[in-house]
Write a protein that holds these residues in place. Sequence first.
Motif, PDB file in Angstrom:
ATOM      1  N   LEU A 105       0.834  -1.193   0.000  1.00 49.88           N
ATOM      2  CA  LEU A 105       0.000   0.000   0.000  1.00 49.88           C
ATOM      3  C   LEU A 105       0.875   1.252   0.000  1.00 49.88           C
ATOM      4  CD1 LEU A 105      -2.593   1.680   0.524  1.00 49.88           C
ATOM      5  CD2 LEU A 105      -2.359   1.083   2.943  1.00 49.88           C
ATOM      6  N   GLU A 106       0.617   2.153  -0.920  1.00 55.13           N
ATOM      7  CA  GLU A 106       1.311   3.436  -0.960  1.00 55.13           C
ATOM      8  C   GLU A 106       0.495   4.464  -0.174  1.00 55.13           C
ATOM      9  OE1 GLU A 106       2.383   4.819  -4.795  1.00 55.13           O
ATOM     10  OE2 GLU A 106       3.427   2.978  -5.363  1.00 55.13           O
ATOM     11  N   ALA A 123      -8.255   9.940  -0.265  1.00 59.27           N
ATOM     12  CA  ALA A 123      -7.267   9.364  -1.186  1.00 59.27           C
ATOM     13  C   ALA A 123      -6.581   8.168  -0.560  1.00 59.27           C
ATOM     14  CB  ALA A 123      -6.239  10.425  -1.576  1.00 59.27           C
ATOM     15  N   ASN A 124      -6.231   8.258   0.723  1.00 60.35           N
ATOM     16  CA  ASN A 124      -5.559   7.139   1.387  1.00 60.35           C
ATOM     17  C   ASN A 124      -6.501   5.959   1.588  1.00 60.35           C
ATOM     18  OD1 ASN A 124      -2.784   7.714   1.766  1.00 60.35           O
ATOM     19  ND2 ASN A 124      -3.314   9.276   3.288  1.00 60.35           N
ATOM     20  N   HIS A 125      -7.783   6.244   1.856  1.00 60.09           N
ATOM     21  CA  HIS A 125      -8.728   5.135   1.978  1.00 60.09           C
ATOM     22  C   HIS A 125      -8.936   4.452   0.629  1.00 60.09           C
ATOM     23  CE1 HIS A 125     -12.899   3.368   2.384  1.00 60.09           C
ATOM     24  NE2 HIS A 125     -12.198   2.730   3.304  1.00 60.09           N
ATOM     25  N   ASP A 126      -8.982   5.228  -0.451  1.00 58.04           N
ATOM     26  CA  ASP A 126      -9.097   4.648  -1.792  1.00 58.04           C
ATOM     27  C   ASP A 126      -7.892   3.763  -2.104  1.00 58.04           C
ATOM     28  OD1 ASP A 126     -11.511   5.885  -2.219  1.00 58.04           O
ATOM     29  OD2 ASP A 126     -10.677   7.572  -3.365  1.00 58.04           O
ATOM     30  N   ASN A 127      -6.699   4.229  -1.769  1.00 60.29           N
ATOM     31  CA  ASN A 127      -5.490   3.423  -1.983  1.00 60.29           C
ATOM     32  C   ASN A 127      -5.547   2.141  -1.164  1.00 60.29           C
ATOM     33  OD1 ASN A 127      -4.509   5.359  -3.689  1.00 60.29           O
ATOM     34  ND2 ASN A 127      -3.054   6.247  -2.231  1.00 60.29           N
ATOM     35  N   TYR A 128      -6.033   2.279   0.077  1.00 55.89           N
ATOM     36  CA  TYR A 128      -6.175   1.103   0.948  1.00 55.89           C
ATOM     37  C   TYR A 128      -7.121   0.078   0.321  1.00 55.89           C
ATOM     38  CZ  TYR A 128      -8.360  -1.623   4.691  1.00 55.89           C
ATOM     39  OH  TYR A 128      -8.892  -2.643   5.428  1.00 55.89           O
ATOM     40  N   LYS A 129      -8.272   0.543  -0.196  1.00 58.21           N
ATOM     41  CA  LYS A 129      -9.249  -0.377  -0.794  1.00 58.21           C
ATOM     42  C   LYS A 129      -8.655  -1.101  -2.010  1.00 58.21           C
ATOM     43  CE  LYS A 129     -12.704   2.441  -1.428  1.00 58.21           C
ATOM     44  NZ  LYS A 129     -14.049   2.905  -1.851  1.00 58.21           N
ATOM     45  N   LYS A 130      -7.953  -0.364  -2.872  1.00 52.49           N
ATOM     46  CA  LYS A 130      -7.359  -0.975  -4.064  1.00 52.49           C
ATOM     47  C   LYS A 130      -6.336  -2.039  -3.675  1.00 52.49           C
ATOM     48  CE  LYS A 130      -7.939   3.175  -6.900  1.00 52.49           C
ATOM     49  NZ  LYS A 130      -7.221   4.321  -7.527  1.00 52.49           N
ATOM     50  N   PRO A 160      -5.863   4.981  10.830  1.00 49.22           N
ATOM     51  CA  PRO A 160      -5.338   4.756   9.476  1.00 49.22           C
ATOM     52  C   PRO A 160      -3.914   4.205   9.451  1.00 49.22           C
ATOM     53  CG  PRO A 160      -5.513   7.117   9.957  1.00 49.22           C
ATOM     54  CD  PRO A 160      -6.225   6.394  11.047  1.00 49.22           C
ATOM     55  N   GLU A 161      -3.043   4.732  10.283  1.00 48.49           N
ATOM     56  CA  GLU A 161      -1.653   4.264  10.270  1.00 48.49           C
ATOM     57  C   GLU A 161      -1.571   2.795  10.663  1.00 48.49           C
ATOM     58  OE1 GLU A 161       0.751   6.815  12.636  1.00 48.49           O
ATOM     59  OE2 GLU A 161       0.351   8.603  11.417  1.00 48.49           O
ATOM     60  N   GLU A 162      -2.348   2.423  11.684  1.00 49.80           N
ATOM     61  CA  GLU A 162      -2.355   1.024  12.135  1.00 49.80           C
ATOM     62  C   GLU A 162      -2.939   0.113  11.051  1.00 49.80           C
ATOM     63  OE1 GLU A 162      -4.659  -1.664  15.495  1.00 49.80           O
ATOM     64  OE2 GLU A 162      -4.233   0.449  15.932  1.00 49.80           O
ATOM     65  N   ASN A 163      -4.014   0.554  10.415  1.00 51.07           N
ATOM     66  CA  ASN A 163      -4.634  -0.256   9.360  1.00 51.07           C
ATOM     67  C   ASN A 163      -3.705  -0.404   8.151  1.00 51.07           C
ATOM     68  OD1 ASN A 163      -7.073  -0.635  10.766  1.00 51.07           O
ATOM     69  ND2 ASN A 163      -7.828   1.371  10.108  1.00 51.07           N
ATOM     70  N   ASN A 164      -3.013   0.673   7.788  1.00 52.56           N
ATOM     71  CA  ASN A 164      -2.064   0.598   6.677  1.00 52.56           C
ATOM     72  C   ASN A 164      -0.932  -0.372   6.991  1.00 52.56           C
ATOM     73  OD1 ASN A 164      -3.523   2.514   5.272  1.00 52.56           O
ATOM     74  ND2 ASN A 164      -2.264   4.242   5.966  1.00 52.56           N
ATOM     75  N   GLN A 165      -0.408  -0.275   8.216  1.00 55.56           N
ATOM     76  CA  GLN A 165       0.698  -1.143   8.609  1.00 55.56           C
ATOM     77  C   GLN A 165       0.265  -2.608   8.611  1.00 55.56           C
ATOM     78  OE1 GLN A 165       2.558  -0.111  12.331  1.00 55.56           O
ATOM     79  NE2 GLN A 165       3.787  -1.966  12.413  1.00 55.56           N
ATOM     80  N   THR A 166      -0.928  -2.860   9.133  1.00 53.33           N
ATOM     81  CA  THR A 166      -1.429  -4.239   9.175  1.00 53.33           C
ATOM     82  C   THR A 166      -1.567  -4.809   7.771  1.00 53.33           C
ATOM     83  OG1 THR A 166      -2.633  -3.822  11.234  1.00 53.33           O
ATOM     84  CG2 THR A 166      -3.348  -5.708   9.904  1.00 53.33           C
ATOM     85  N   LEU A 167      -2.142  -4.017   6.861  1.00 47.64           N
ATOM     86  CA  LEU A 167      -2.313  -4.495   5.489  1.00 47.64           C
ATOM     87  C   LEU A 167      -0.966  -4.744   4.821  1.00 47.64           C
ATOM     88  CD1 LEU A 167      -3.958  -5.219   3.022  1.00 47.64           C
ATOM     89  CD2 LEU A 167      -4.183  -2.780   2.503  1.00 47.64           C
ATOM     90  N   ASN A 168      -0.023  -3.842   5.001  1.00 45.42           N
ATOM     91  CA  ASN A 168       1.288  -4.033   4.375  1.00 45.42           C
ATOM     92  C   ASN A 168       2.007  -5.252   4.941  1.00 45.42           C
ATOM     93  OD1 ASN A 168       1.504  -2.098   2.343  1.00 45.42           O
ATOM     94  ND2 ASN A 168       2.057  -0.468   3.775  1.00 45.42           N
ATOM     95  N   GLU A 169       1.836  -5.504   6.225  1.00 46.08           N
ATOM     96  CA  GLU A 169       2.428  -6.716   6.823  1.00 46.08           C
ATOM     97  C   GLU A 169       1.771  -7.966   6.243  1.00 46.08           C
ATOM     98  OE1 GLU A 169       1.887  -6.148  10.974  1.00 46.08           O
ATOM     99  OE2 GLU A 169       3.596  -4.779  11.204  1.00 46.08           O
ATOM    100  N   ASP A 170       0.441  -7.933   6.082  1.00 48.09           N
ATOM    101  CA  ASP A 170      -0.271  -9.072   5.496  1.00 48.09           C
ATOM    102  C   ASP A 170       0.167  -9.305   4.047  1.00 48.09           C
ATOM    103  OD1 ASP A 170      -1.643  -9.456   7.834  1.00 48.09           O
ATOM    104  OD2 ASP A 170      -3.470  -8.406   7.169  1.00 48.09           O
ATOM    105  N   ILE A 171       0.328  -8.211   3.291  1.00 51.07           N
ATOM    106  CA  ILE A 171       0.766  -8.329   1.896  1.00 51.07           C
ATOM    107  C   ILE A 171       2.165  -8.920   1.827  1.00 51.07           C
ATOM    108  CG2 ILE A 171       1.482  -6.977  -0.123  1.00 51.07           C
ATOM    109  CD1 ILE A 171      -0.883  -5.116   0.423  1.00 51.07           C
ATOM    110  N   ALA A 172       3.058  -8.432   2.686  1.00 51.81           N
ATOM    111  CA  ALA A 172       4.436  -8.945   2.683  1.00 51.81           C
ATOM    112  C   ALA A 172       4.463 -10.433   3.031  1.00 51.81           C
ATOM    113  CB  ALA A 172       5.284  -8.149   3.677  1.00 51.81           C
ATOM    114  N   GLU A 173       3.640 -10.823   4.002  1.00 58.87           N
ATOM    115  CA  GLU A 173       3.593 -12.234   4.403  1.00 58.87           C
ATOM    116  C   GLU A 173       3.043 -13.107   3.275  1.00 58.87           C
ATOM    117  OE1 GLU A 173       1.331 -15.051   7.730  1.00 58.87           O
ATOM    118  OE2 GLU A 173       1.481 -12.884   8.053  1.00 58.87           O
ATOM    119  N   LEU A 174       1.979 -12.634   2.611  1.00 64.93           N
ATOM    120  CA  LEU A 174       1.395 -13.398   1.505  1.00 64.93           C
ATOM    121  C   LEU A 174       2.372 -13.486   0.333  1.00 64.93           C
ATOM    122  CD1 LEU A 174      -1.014 -14.851   0.222  1.00 64.93           C
ATOM    123  CD2 LEU A 174      -1.863 -12.617  -0.528  1.00 64.93           C
TER     124      LEU A 174
END
Length: 674
Positions: A105-106, A123-130, A160-174
């Motif tokens: 996530l950017e 804009a950040n929520h849209d990036n999160y959804k994508k 938002p910061e916590e949600n972004n970090q969680t998603l990026n950690e999940d993406i990295a793990e996957l």
Amino acid sequence: MDSQVTALQRIQECTASKKSFVLQGGAGCGKTETLKETLQFLSKDYPKKKIACITHTNLAANEIIDRVGEGYNISTIHSFLNSLIKNYTRAIHEVIHEIFTVDGLEIETEESSGLTGNELKKANHDNYKKAYKKYTKLKYIAKGETSPKELGKRAYDKAPEENNQTLNEDIAELNAEVRQVIEGKDHRSIRYNDSRFDRFNDVSFGHDSLLKITSLLFQRYPKLGKILGDKYDFILIDEYQDTHEDVVEVFLKHLPEDMKTTIGLFGDAMQSIYSDGIGDVRAYIDSGDLVEIPKEDNFRCSEQVINFVNALREDALRQELAFKIKDDGTKEILEDRQGQVRLLYAIWGDNKPHTRSPSEEKQAYLDFVDKLIDLADSEESPHKKLMLTNKSIAGKVGFGILYKVFSDRYTEVKDEIERVLSSIQVLDLAELCEAYSGTKKRYNFILTELKKSGLVLNKIEDKEKIVAAFDRITLEDLSVIKALEVAFEKNIIRRSDSYLAFFERRDSFLAELKKDEAYQQLKERFNSGINTISKMEKEDPDLTEEVFNEFKSNLNRERFYEELFSESISFNEVINYYSYLNEECDYITMHKTKGSGIENVLVVLDEYFWSQYKFKFSAESTEASSVFTPPNMKLFYVACSRTIRNLTVVKVVTSDEEEHLLATFPDFEKVVVD
């Protein structure tokens, strides 16, 4: 001296000095003929050198082969690239994860985006959804696991910061898990699957990923550039504007400079109407990597049409009349190249309907457009009508039901119609029927094809049976599947492996669905009117978007199989579609650029509710070349430049547009549509 010779001479100068070049020429300038002459002189002047010629379609490759003969290495871009890399499966194994893994996530900041407050949050929520959608899709493909629905904006904005970090950690793990699965595969099983899709289960890659993988390999392994340079002394690329920029970079930046493989590009930046092509190579011209060779000839269009399309061009190239030798051996004169350009418009109230307008409003507007077309057409010199979409043409040409069956399932409708109908031999049968009952009888072709099917016509009775079979298929209103049955029964064609494989896949798929109780339950709900995910979630709160999307995909596929082989699709629709493919009817899409010139062209400047294009006149439109954004203008140019003699353009405008239309094109004439 003839400008074509001058262009060829400049190519000869470049090849002699080992300088790569781009031949830039508008429609009708004779680019393909110059490419042919280039191939011929290279073979003659450099008999020991290796030459490759790359095109974008099998049709284009066959056209060049027809012109120059079989003694050249001519292939499509995908075939050429696959032949380069297919044996380096160990290297492909090292990079192929990049086509399956997803980017993290950017996160936008005020500095990076220029946004503040709620706009920045949105804009950040849209990036999160994508990013979340890509993550959940890969998770389902790679692991068969579903995910909860993404956080709504209110829940996301709480942390938002916590949600972004969680998603990026999940993406990295996957991504790490995906890489681990790929690393566990035998590199020798990795392959190009010659389709539009990548397949994670067997780690194979499709058309677009072939281009990306090739680029990655050349970046990572410089030795590949040396191998390619050793293999070819000259590489010529037809219609360069449609070539992906990564591929152009491979040829112009990843071959050793001291080896001096000469790259020759042939094309026209104004004809770059596909978003995945490089479009233009101005940066390479400016950097000195390419020598630009303009070709101003126009051997196709009338003087009036040339003047019109020149005004549409966005570059400095201006075409001039070039006279060709006529069939009787004499050279054309100015009088031979005269024609007419007519610009007609009609006014449709204040607001045009849009994609979401009621169907009756849209149909009323389309009827109005059709009346304008009829008004502009001429019985004395009928036009070929060039329209934006296949959908807008299908009903007029007589394959509307066939088109709808495919559009209900596929996005790339035309490509899939050709792929499916080819695989089940329907287009083969259509070609035979066209040879039998079309305007040009090709009985020798039919006899040759019948022999391939093992059918020998020794007696008059044999011929009478075949004639009766063809008459039944072409004259009776048979369904697609019934026409195939008759053809197989009478040995007109023989069942191919692709036909058998297609029906095996169909039958297996339908049998699995029949046994799938969860699918049958969802189907029952869907058919009862609970046909959106929001409605289904009320019935089943545990239903995820991935499961619903998979259900919809399976439902569309099931309906597709049922409808394609039902009595609702007449084989006559396939015959009509085959005629349309071969431009044997009065309608063509504006995107069909690779055809020859057309005597009289009528361009319908309307979007037909396709949001990707916008042919709109506004206050910013001050000159012809700035009427539309580049994709729209280039498509307009391509359509108009197919004209040999007479060009008519029709446009429906609103009352507000009229002033801006006339400010840009004063020659537009207003007509009244009853």
